[in-house]
Design a protein around this motif. Sequence first.
Motif, mmCIF file in Angstrom:
data_model
loop_
_atom_site.group_PDB
_atom_site.id
_atom_site.type_symbol
_atom_site.label_atom_id
_atom_site.label_comp_id
_atom_site.label_asym_id
_atom_site.label_seq_id
_atom_site.Cartn_x
_atom_site.Cartn_y
_atom_site.Cartn_z
ATOM 1 N N ILE A 247 0.913 -1.063 -0.038
ATOM 2 C CA ILE A 247 -0.008 0.067 0.084
ATOM 3 C C ILE A 247 0.909 1.331 0.076
ATOM 4 O O ILE A 247 0.487 2.297 -0.727
ATOM 5 C CB ILE A 247 -0.984 -0.063 1.077
ATOM 6 C CG1 ILE A 247 -2.036 -0.968 0.965
ATOM 7 C CG2 ILE A 247 -1.720 1.358 1.350
ATOM 8 C CD1 ILE A 247 -3.105 -1.294 2.127
ATOM 9 N N ARG A 248 1.938 1.306 0.833
ATOM 10 C CA ARG A 248 2.727 2.415 0.937
ATOM 11 C C ARG A 248 3.524 2.557 -0.386
ATOM 12 O O ARG A 248 3.826 3.649 -1.040
ATOM 13 C CB ARG A 248 3.688 2.284 1.827
ATOM 14 C CG ARG A 248 4.810 3.514 2.080
ATOM 15 C CD ARG A 248 3.882 4.761 2.549
ATOM 16 N NE ARG A 248 4.822 5.598 2.557
ATOM 17 C CZ ARG A 248 5.123 6.449 3.503
ATOM 18 N NH1 ARG A 248 5.021 5.814 4.752
ATOM 19 N NH2 ARG A 248 5.915 7.623 3.361
ATOM 20 N N ALA A 249 3.889 1.525 -1.145
ATOM 21 C CA ALA A 249 4.434 1.718 -2.461
ATOM 22 C C ALA A 249 3.515 2.244 -3.473
ATOM 23 O O ALA A 249 4.168 3.008 -4.349
ATOM 24 C CB ALA A 249 4.937 0.234 -2.954
ATOM 25 N N LYS A 250 2.165 1.946 -3.410
ATOM 26 C CA LYS A 250 1.432 2.638 -4.418
ATOM 27 C C LYS A 250 1.169 4.029 -4.158
ATOM 28 O O LYS A 250 1.145 4.913 -5.076
ATOM 29 C CB LYS A 250 0.002 1.806 -4.227
ATOM 30 C CG LYS A 250 -1.193 2.440 -5.035
ATOM 31 C CD LYS A 250 -0.627 2.494 -6.617
ATOM 32 C CE LYS A 250 -0.914 1.071 -7.486
ATOM 33 N NZ LYS A 250 -0.962 1.257 -8.865
ATOM 34 N N ILE A 251 1.130 4.234 -2.783
ATOM 35 C CA ILE A 251 0.876 5.759 -2.175
ATOM 36 C C ILE A 251 2.179 6.621 -2.915
ATOM 37 O O ILE A 251 2.028 7.569 -3.353
ATOM 38 C CB ILE A 251 0.731 6.017 -1.037
ATOM 39 C CG1 ILE A 251 -0.726 5.336 -0.471
ATOM 40 C CG2 ILE A 251 1.123 7.328 -0.117
ATOM 41 C CD1 ILE A 251 -1.010 4.911 0.929
ATOM 42 N N ASP A 252 3.410 6.037 -2.457
ATOM 43 C CA ASP A 252 4.686 6.529 -2.897
ATOM 44 C C ASP A 252 4.534 6.898 -4.548
ATOM 45 O O ASP A 252 5.084 7.954 -5.084
ATOM 46 C CB ASP A 252 5.997 5.657 -2.656
ATOM 47 C CG ASP A 252 6.027 5.854 -1.021
ATOM 48 O OD1 ASP A 252 5.519 6.780 -0.514
ATOM 49 O OD2 ASP A 252 6.662 5.144 -0.602
ATOM 50 N N ALA A 253 3.916 5.769 -5.202
ATOM 51 C CA ALA A 253 4.218 6.174 -6.760
ATOM 52 C C ALA A 253 3.374 7.148 -7.118
ATOM 53 O O ALA A 253 3.763 7.849 -8.385
ATOM 54 C CB ALA A 253 3.606 4.898 -7.275
#
Length: 289
Positions: A247-253
């Motif tokens: 989830i954090r990776a998608k948000i960071d994207a």
Amino acid sequence: MTTALKETVGRYGIWSVGLRSEDPDRRGELTEAAAELEELGYGAVWLGGNSSAANAAPLIEATSKLTVGTSIQSIWQHEPDAAATAFGDLEAAHPGRFLLGLGVSHAKRVEQYSRPYSALVAHLDGLDAAGVPANRRLLAALGPKSLRLARDRAAGSIPYLVTPEHTAHAREILGEAPLLAPELGVIPETDPSRARALAREFLEIYLPLPNYTNNFLRHGFTEDDLTDGGSDRLVDALFAWGDETAIRAKIDAFFEAGADHLALQVLDGEPRDALPRKAWRDLATVLLD
């Protein structure tokens, strides 16, 4: 002013249909939830549905600094003069706390729908004449023309149901200064089948709407991606799901693509007007600690 606005809303907000409820019996529940969101560190709340200053007022009154925005107020159902009066009243009572998010809705939902871009321009003209400042309004812009309008006649854009690729495209059109605050659906589910099923359940009301599907097609998806509730490719591009790291990776994207702020909508299979307060707390632990 836009720099100040970005600082005011911060990086994270919560998008919720439930927080715009007009049921008087729920007012205490809503204001308590808003106060907790402020305490958790979220900078803004975005009220889903055809929301208005009247929906925002109780949440603003219950908090001390939380920004509350409409996402979106339909230009077809709110005349500029009435919207300006409501904006002015709330601004006088709580300066700087309310943002007027505007959009053109959808032809299938609005009987008088016609020439939406021209209607939006006329609505902005009316707001100008009635004294609503451009730097306190945002547009739910998806396509290039609407994004340019958000750049030139508003404080920025609050696009809904978009990907990081759309965010990069929007940032290119908007330039550096305007606020870019996409909505992002967050599904706290690690099982791929369950997560995608929740996403498709959510997409069911949106895939029949050309405003969204045309936007998907502009950004590399095909008609095949729009069938059977949406392909895995579409679902995985639109939603943040999985464990905390995923989830954090998608948000960071989204931030890497140029977003200033994300309006996070938790999708956990509960009714759309529910208040997923535990999930909001869990997100805060991941993002705001």
